[in-house]
Design a protein around this motif. Sequence first.
Motif, mmCIF file in Angstrom:
data_model
loop_
_atom_site.group_PDB
_atom_site.id
_atom_site.type_symbol
_atom_site.label_atom_id
_atom_site.label_comp_id
_atom_site.label_asym_id
_atom_site.label_seq_id
_atom_site.Cartn_x
_atom_site.Cartn_y
_atom_site.Cartn_z
ATOM 1 N N TYR A 88 1.094 -2.105 -0.635
ATOM 2 C CA TYR A 88 2.112 -1.281 -1.291
ATOM 3 C C TYR A 88 1.941 -1.340 -2.817
ATOM 4 O O TYR A 88 2.095 -0.330 -3.509
ATOM 5 C CB TYR A 88 3.520 -1.769 -0.950
ATOM 6 C CG TYR A 88 3.901 -1.712 0.509
ATOM 7 C CD1 TYR A 88 3.145 -1.010 1.437
ATOM 8 C CD2 TYR A 88 5.038 -2.373 0.981
ATOM 9 C CE1 TYR A 88 3.504 -0.969 2.778
ATOM 10 C CE2 TYR A 88 5.404 -2.333 2.317
ATOM 11 C CZ TYR A 88 4.638 -1.638 3.212
ATOM 12 O OH TYR A 88 5.012 -1.598 4.527
ATOM 13 N N GLU B 285 -0.594 0.953 -4.032
ATOM 14 C CA GLU B 285 -0.177 2.355 -3.969
ATOM 15 C C GLU B 285 0.514 2.779 -5.263
ATOM 16 O O GLU B 285 0.646 3.963 -5.544
ATOM 17 C CB GLU B 285 0.770 2.568 -2.777
ATOM 18 C CG GLU B 285 0.106 2.468 -1.425
ATOM 19 C CD GLU B 285 -0.927 3.561 -1.197
ATOM 20 O OE1 GLU B 285 -0.612 4.740 -1.484
ATOM 21 O OE2 GLU B 285 -2.050 3.235 -0.764
ATOM 22 N N TRP C 59 6.076 2.896 -5.858
ATOM 23 C CA TRP C 59 6.231 2.732 -4.411
ATOM 24 C C TRP C 59 6.732 1.327 -4.072
ATOM 25 O O TRP C 59 7.554 1.160 -3.160
ATOM 26 C CB TRP C 59 4.906 2.995 -3.709
ATOM 27 C CG TRP C 59 4.580 4.445 -3.519
ATOM 28 C CD1 TRP C 59 3.595 5.160 -4.130
ATOM 29 C CD2 TRP C 59 5.278 5.354 -2.665
ATOM 30 N NE1 TRP C 59 3.631 6.466 -3.717
ATOM 31 C CE2 TRP C 59 4.656 6.623 -2.810
ATOM 32 C CE3 TRP C 59 6.365 5.243 -1.797
ATOM 33 C CZ2 TRP C 59 5.078 7.755 -2.116
ATOM 34 C CZ3 TRP C 59 6.785 6.371 -1.102
ATOM 35 C CH2 TRP C 59 6.150 7.600 -1.262
ATOM 36 N N LEU C 60 6.250 0.340 -4.797
ATOM 37 C CA LEU C 60 6.682 -1.031 -4.535
ATOM 38 C C LEU C 60 8.170 -1.194 -4.848
ATOM 39 O O LEU C 60 8.906 -1.852 -4.097
ATOM 40 C CB LEU C 60 5.849 -2.010 -5.364
ATOM 41 C CG LEU C 60 6.090 -3.505 -5.095
ATOM 42 C CD1 LEU C 60 5.838 -3.836 -3.639
ATOM 43 C CD2 LEU C 60 5.202 -4.351 -6.001
ATOM 44 N N PHE D 135 10.141 0.592 -2.131
ATOM 45 C CA PHE D 135 10.126 -0.243 -0.930
ATOM 46 C C PHE D 135 11.135 -1.377 -1.040
ATOM 47 O O PHE D 135 11.892 -1.660 -0.104
ATOM 48 C CB PHE D 135 8.723 -0.808 -0.715
ATOM 49 C CG PHE D 135 8.691 -2.072 0.095
ATOM 50 C CD1 PHE D 135 8.901 -2.041 1.462
ATOM 51 C CD2 PHE D 135 8.476 -3.294 -0.521
ATOM 52 C CE1 PHE D 135 8.883 -3.213 2.205
ATOM 53 C CE2 PHE D 135 8.453 -4.467 0.214
ATOM 54 C CZ PHE D 135 8.659 -4.423 1.578
ATOM 55 N N VAL E 178 10.640 5.241 4.454
ATOM 56 C CA VAL E 178 9.846 4.722 3.336
ATOM 57 C C VAL E 178 8.771 3.768 3.837
ATOM 58 O O VAL E 178 7.578 3.900 3.514
ATOM 59 C CB VAL E 178 10.746 4.011 2.307
ATOM 60 C CG1 VAL E 178 9.904 3.370 1.218
ATOM 61 C CG2 VAL E 178 11.744 4.986 1.705
ATOM 62 N N ILE E 179 9.161 2.793 4.660
ATOM 63 C CA ILE E 179 8.210 1.800 5.160
ATOM 64 C C ILE E 179 7.245 2.434 6.155
ATOM 65 O O ILE E 179 6.041 2.131 6.156
ATOM 66 C CB ILE E 179 8.957 0.618 5.791
ATOM 67 C CG1 ILE E 179 9.828 -0.058 4.735
ATOM 68 C CG2 ILE E 179 7.983 -0.381 6.409
ATOM 69 C CD1 ILE E 179 10.705 -1.165 5.265
ATOM 70 N N LEU F 131 4.611 4.310 4.118
ATOM 71 C CA LEU F 131 3.691 3.398 3.437
ATOM 72 C C LEU F 131 2.712 2.761 4.424
ATOM 73 O O LEU F 131 1.507 2.659 4.143
ATOM 74 C CB LEU F 131 4.479 2.323 2.693
ATOM 75 C CG LEU F 131 5.163 2.777 1.403
ATOM 76 C CD1 LEU F 131 6.112 1.703 0.890
ATOM 77 C CD2 LEU F 131 4.132 3.132 0.335
ATOM 78 N N ASN F 132 3.196 2.337 5.579
ATOM 79 C CA ASN F 132 2.306 1.731 6.569
ATOM 80 C C ASN F 132 1.285 2.743 7.091
ATOM 81 O O ASN F 132 0.138 2.402 7.373
ATOM 82 C CB ASN F 132 3.114 1.144 7.722
ATOM 83 C CG ASN F 132 3.730 -0.196 7.368
ATOM 84 O OD1 ASN F 132 3.645 -0.642 6.229
ATOM 85 N ND2 ASN F 132 4.370 -0.835 8.323
ATOM 86 N N ARG G 72 -0.043 5.095 5.385
ATOM 87 C CA ARG G 72 -1.066 5.250 4.346
ATOM 88 C C ARG G 72 -1.999 4.044 4.266
ATOM 89 O O ARG G 72 -3.224 4.187 4.245
ATOM 90 C CB ARG G 72 -0.396 5.465 2.985
ATOM 91 C CG ARG G 72 0.156 6.859 2.772
ATOM 92 C CD ARG G 72 0.835 6.967 1.409
ATOM 93 N NE ARG G 72 -0.073 6.691 0.308
ATOM 94 C CZ ARG G 72 -0.812 7.615 -0.317
ATOM 95 N NH1 ARG G 72 -0.767 8.874 0.089
ATOM 96 N NH2 ARG G 72 -1.598 7.279 -1.332
ATOM 97 N N VAL G 73 -1.418 2.850 4.234
ATOM 98 C CA VAL G 73 -2.233 1.676 3.919
ATOM 99 C C VAL G 73 -3.124 1.236 5.069
ATOM 100 O O VAL G 73 -4.137 0.560 4.833
ATOM 101 C CB VAL G 73 -1.338 0.498 3.464
ATOM 102 C CG1 VAL G 73 -0.477 0.897 2.279
ATOM 103 C CG2 VAL G 73 -0.479 -0.040 4.607
ATOM 104 N N SER H 193 -6.525 2.422 4.354
ATOM 105 C CA SER H 193 -7.002 2.219 2.991
ATOM 106 C C SER H 193 -8.346 1.495 2.988
ATOM 107 O O SER H 193 -8.835 1.037 4.028
ATOM 108 C CB SER H 193 -5.976 1.410 2.191
ATOM 109 O OG SER H 193 -5.820 0.118 2.758
#
Length: 425
Positions: free
Chosen positions: A84, A87, A91-92, A95, A375-376, A379-380, A382-383, A386
């Motif tokens: 995160y 990102e 974003w952090l 989160f 939100v979470i 993010l999950n 996306r990552v 990665s």
Amino acid sequence: MSAPHAADRPRLVPAPLAQRLGPGLLFAAAAVGVSHLVQSTRAGADYGLTMAALIVLACAIKYPAFRYGAEYAAAAKEPVIAAYEREGRGWLILFLIAVAVEGLAVIPAVSLVTAGLVMNLLGLRTHDVAVTMGIIAVCSLSLAFGRYRLLERVSVIFVVLFAVLTVVATAASFAALDPAHGVAAPFPATKEHLFFAVAVAGWMPVGMGGAVFISLWVRAKSEVLGRSVTLAEARFDFNVAYVATVVLALAFLFMGTALMFGRGMHLAENSATFAANLISLFTQSVGKWVAPVIGVAALAVMFSTVITVIDGFPRIYADASRRLLGSVRMSEERWYLGFVLVQGLVAFGLLSYLLSSFAVFIDFATTAGFVSAPVIAFLNHRVISSETVAPADRPPVWLRVWSAVGVAVLTFASLAYLYFRFVSA
């Protein structure tokens, strides 16, 4: 050239079961609490088996995001919070806000339910806030000294005990099914029913913060083992736990239907009365012998939930804060202990000044988890693909599509809820 380290060599045989399980069981411990004991039972009491579809759908939509939390930690050998951060700082921060909205309400909510069960089983006649804060203090002090090893050992015992006793109680409740009361009720598309559905789905099987919990627990498990948890171990551990949480949610829905539906029973206005009514109803419908089964099962699962969320949220706050405030020279251990103390003080404030109705407070906590979930989940999504995750360790296309659909559904549902709650009032 030196020989490879033992932890880096290919595993020719599966690791012992005790090494393959752990973070997933903690995830299950965090899940099978308020969402199951209170909300699933309540859904069955009010609407019968009609709510089974909602429970299954909510768990299915969230599955990829939770699974990614465990798999990312195993594949990238770091918690998802590190991803995160990469990102972007924004974003952090987003989160951290989303998790705090959920976490600060959840701690007092699950502790309040636990306090009601303790008061009922021990026959205590005192203020439920005092007992709730006592439970939070005991669990916080235990974690401050025992940390992950204590957390895993205690939670494994509680989860297994809860699962076995729930199966016994569910089987016993079949005898209480009465065709005259029916097994399902209509669920009209009204605002009131929408808000109830959100409250049930919000922590079904657990708030989305659980995806970060399991990521941190996978890394903690790696430290205990002295080697990294493998991707296969993390996936196996998580899938076993997730299936168990869904089955147990449906079990409590069935018990609520068999023992409460059509009988005019509603959630009590305080935790102690709710616990007394729940255990009393099971006793009257199934038999006196089931009272200790239900009482012990309920108390076991709620204690496991309390201890896991009291540990999980400070882990998140500590890790995220350390990354955001790198200039502050303080160890992660001190960050963790500081947030354990802060969340206890916040819990006391919420219970002292905002607790007007047990049902309303529980709904508020679970709804907070529902609103913060997109939100979470995003993010999950996306990552997990990665650069820190090797191509061979990334999820298959079908799971990526499933995840994208889940993010879209959660986002739409959260926006719809906010619109009907605050705009179209």
